[in-house]
Every structure is written in C-alpha cells, then in structure tokens.
Design a protein around this motif. Structure first.
Motif, PDB file in Angstrom:
ATOM      1  N   ARG A 153       0.836  -1.214   0.000  1.00  0.00           N
ATOM      2  CA  ARG A 153       0.000   0.000   0.000  1.00  0.00           C
ATOM      3  C   ARG A 153       0.865   1.256   0.000  1.00  0.00           C
ATOM      4  O   ARG A 153       0.551   2.247  -0.669  1.00  0.00           O
ATOM      5  N   PHE A 154       1.980   1.230   0.738  1.00  0.00           N
ATOM      6  CA  PHE A 154       2.871   2.385   0.803  1.00  0.00           C
ATOM      7  C   PHE A 154       3.462   2.694  -0.565  1.00  0.00           C
ATOM      8  O   PHE A 154       3.465   3.846  -1.018  1.00  0.00           O
ATOM      9  N   PHE A 155       3.944   1.655  -1.262  1.00  0.00           N
ATOM     10  CA  PHE A 155       4.549   1.869  -2.577  1.00  0.00           C
ATOM     11  C   PHE A 155       3.508   2.283  -3.614  1.00  0.00           C
ATOM     12  O   PHE A 155       3.792   3.092  -4.501  1.00  0.00           O
ATOM     13  N   VAL A 156       2.297   1.733  -3.492  1.00  0.00           N
ATOM     14  CA  VAL A 156       1.233   2.141  -4.413  1.00  0.00           C
ATOM     15  C   VAL A 156       0.901   3.615  -4.208  1.00  0.00           C
ATOM     16  O   VAL A 156       0.715   4.372  -5.175  1.00  0.00           O
ATOM     17  N   ARG A 157       0.812   4.038  -2.944  1.00  0.00           N
ATOM     18  CA  ARG A 157       0.522   5.447  -2.666  1.00  0.00           C
ATOM     19  C   ARG A 157       1.623   6.352  -3.197  1.00  0.00           C
ATOM     20  O   ARG A 157       1.349   7.425  -3.730  1.00  0.00           O
ATOM     21  N   ARG A 158       2.879   5.938  -3.054  1.00  0.00           N
ATOM     22  CA  ARG A 158       3.988   6.748  -3.546  1.00  0.00           C
ATOM     23  C   ARG A 158       3.940   6.891  -5.056  1.00  0.00           C
ATOM     24  O   ARG A 158       4.137   7.983  -5.598  1.00  0.00           O
ATOM     25  N   ARG A 159       3.644   5.780  -5.744  1.00  0.00           N
ATOM     26  CA  ARG A 159       3.562   5.835  -7.203  1.00  0.00           C
ATOM     27  C   ARG A 159       2.402   6.716  -7.644  1.00  0.00           C
ATOM     28  O   ARG A 159       2.511   7.492  -8.590  1.00  0.00           O
ATOM     29  N   ARG A 160       1.270   6.615  -6.923  1.00  0.00           N
ATOM     30  CA  ARG A 160       0.107   7.429  -7.270  1.00  0.00           C
ATOM     31  C   ARG A 160       0.400   8.906  -7.039  1.00  0.00           C
ATOM     32  O   ARG A 160       0.038   9.757  -7.852  1.00  0.00           O
ATOM     33  N   SER A 161       1.071   9.219  -5.909  1.00  0.00           N
ATOM     34  CA  SER A 161       1.407  10.606  -5.618  1.00  0.00           C
ATOM     35  C   SER A 161       2.355  11.170  -6.667  1.00  0.00           C
ATOM     36  O   SER A 161       2.226  12.318  -7.097  1.00  0.00           O
ATOM     37  N   ALA A 162       3.316  10.333  -7.074  1.00  0.00           N
ATOM     38  CA  ALA A 162       4.263  10.775  -8.100  1.00  0.00           C
ATOM     39  C   ALA A 162       3.538  11.038  -9.420  1.00  0.00           C
ATOM     40  O   ALA A 162       3.815  12.016 -10.121  1.00  0.00           O
ATOM     41  N   ALA A 163       2.587  10.151  -9.759  1.00  0.00           N
ATOM     42  CA  ALA A 163       1.828  10.327 -11.007  1.00  0.00           C
ATOM     43  C   ALA A 163       0.980  11.584 -10.953  1.00  0.00           C
ATOM     44  O   ALA A 163       0.891  12.341 -11.928  1.00  0.00           O
ATOM     45  N   GLU A 164       0.334  11.832  -9.781  1.00  0.00           N
ATOM     46  CA  GLU A 164      -0.494  13.033  -9.647  1.00  0.00           C
ATOM     47  C   GLU A 164       0.362  14.291  -9.684  1.00  0.00           C
ATOM     48  O   GLU A 164      -0.047  15.312 -10.238  1.00  0.00           O
ATOM     49  N   GLY A 165       1.573  14.203  -9.106  1.00  0.00           N
ATOM     50  CA  GLY A 165       2.473  15.345  -9.153  1.00  0.00           C
ATOM     51  C   GLY A 165       2.893  15.661 -10.576  1.00  0.00           C
ATOM     52  O   GLY A 165       2.961  16.823 -10.976  1.00  0.00           O
ATOM     53  N   ALA A 166       3.169  14.609 -11.352  1.00  0.00           N
ATOM     54  CA  ALA A 166       3.551  14.810 -12.746  1.00  0.00           C
ATOM     55  C   ALA A 166       2.400  15.409 -13.540  1.00  0.00           C
ATOM     56  O   ALA A 166       2.581  16.293 -14.371  1.00  0.00           O
TER      57      ALA A 166
END
Length: 234
Positions: free
Chosen positions: A192-205
């Motif tokens: 869940r932590f890594f999924v959230r990080r990837r999602r946050s990175a995608a939203e930031g991009a």
C-alpha cells in the motif's frame, strides 16, 4: 507461565468460546480495538494441539461475526453520510476528497474491501466510508462475505500451523501464528505504501503538466457533486 497456559486452555476449550469468538469478530468490525484476529489464531492453535475447539465452527463463527460487524460499520456510515455530504461545500478540498472516495470505491470497492479486511483498523475505515458514499448494499454484502470467509480461514489456518509446529507448547504456537499474521500485515502495508507513492508521483507529474487533480481546491467536479448515481444499480 503454567497458570497462564491453564487459564487460556480453560477459556479456549469452553463451549462458550464459540459465542465469544462470534462476538469478538463482530465487535471488531466497528470497534477496531478488539483482538479478533489473535482470538481466531489462538483457536486454530488449540484445535491443532489439543483438538478443541473444532476448527470448522471456528471458521464459520469468525466469518459470521466479521460479516455482521462490517454491516454495522457500513450502516453507521450510511446513516451519517448524508449529513456529512450536506456539510461539504462544492469546490473545497474535503468535498473533492469525498467525491474521489465515491468514484474510487465505485471502480474497485470490492477489492479494496477484501484487502482492508487484513489491515487492522483499515477495515472499519473502508466499510464506514462505503456506507457514507452510498456503495450498493447488495455488492457490499457480497464482497464482505468473501472478505470475512477468507479472513476467517486465513486466521484459523495460521493458528493451526502454529499448533502443529508446537503441539506440546500451545503458547509458542500462538506466538508463531501471531508472528505470521504480523508478517502478512507488514507485506500488505508495504505494498500500500509503494502504491501510494507511485500514485502521488503520477499526480504530481499530472499537476506539473497543467492537469488539475480532484480535491485541489479548484473548480467543481461535475461527477463529484452527486453521491447518488455514482454506483451502478445504487
């Protein structure tokens, strides 16, 4: 130590234990400080080491209790969701978050519910939110049943494996079962932590390229202004 073992043995092998197991699993569904998982694991350990309680009723009653508890949590969310939504002003960050939760659960709420059943505390947050955003009761009940049965089988089998490994020392078996459960929880949390990080990175991009995200305090989301109708068949 012998006194503790005798006390636990007496409690777990009592005919009343089945009723206690059901009650603990149910209460944990809406009051997540009750040790339902450790109770199921302990039952599995003693089923393997001393033959009591019977493993099948343990699974059935633990699953039934979890199913009932999840529905209590869902009902609490359903009753409070309308008032909560009316208090949220369209265009605010909180309104956007509420709308996002509704859309996310509409898309993959069943999977989220099943996974959350293995996350202490997370299961209550998910079931209550599903009620608040108006997730269809029929779909909720189906996925809640899958989650409850899989969780009960998982906990009972973990305990049973610990009981087989330490047949003459049930407390060690309980420790092994709880250790395995913690390891599984840690893996789920890591994913869940890594999924959230990837999602946050995608939203930031996306934000960097000028794409507005839900809940950024910008314009109203036309889909997010309505809770009813978000879910097919609701």
């Amino acid at each position: 130590m012998d006194g503790v073992m005798e006390l636990v043995h007496t409690a777990v092998t009592s005919p009343w234990f089945y009723l206690v197991l059901f009650a603990v699993a149910a209460i944990d569904g809406f009051f997540p400080v009750v040790p339902s998982e450790s109770t199921v694991i302990t039952a599995g350990v003693y089923a393997a080491s001393v033959g009591q309680p019977d493993l099948v009723p343990v699974v059935v009653l633990a699953a039934a209790g979890a199913f009932v508890g999840d529905h209590v949590s869902y009902t609490v969310g359903r009753l409070s969701g309308g008032r909560l939504e009316r208090r949220l002003r369209p265009g605010t960050r909180r309104h956007g978050a509420f709308a996002w939760a509704g859309r996310t659960l509409a898309e993959r709420g069943g999977l989220i519910l099943v996974v959350a059943r293995y996350v202490p505390g997370g299961r209550t947050a998910v079931t209550m939110t599903m009620g608040a955003v108006g997730y269809p009761l029929r779909s909720f009940s189906m996925f809640a049943a899958i989650a409850a049965v899989s969780w009960a089988v998982y906990g009972a089998l973990l305990g049973y494996l610990g009981g087989v490994a330490f047949e003459n020392d049930p407390l060690k078996g309980v420790a092994v079962g709880l250790g395995l459960a913690l390891a599984v929880t840690a893996v789920v949390e890591a994913v869940r932590f890594f999924v959230r990080r990837r999602r946050s990175a995608a939203e930031g991009a996306a934000g960097g390229s000028g794409v507005a995200s839900v809940g950024d305090g910008g314009g109203e989301d036309p889909e997010g202004t309505r809770r009813v109708g978000t879910f097919p068949g609701a």
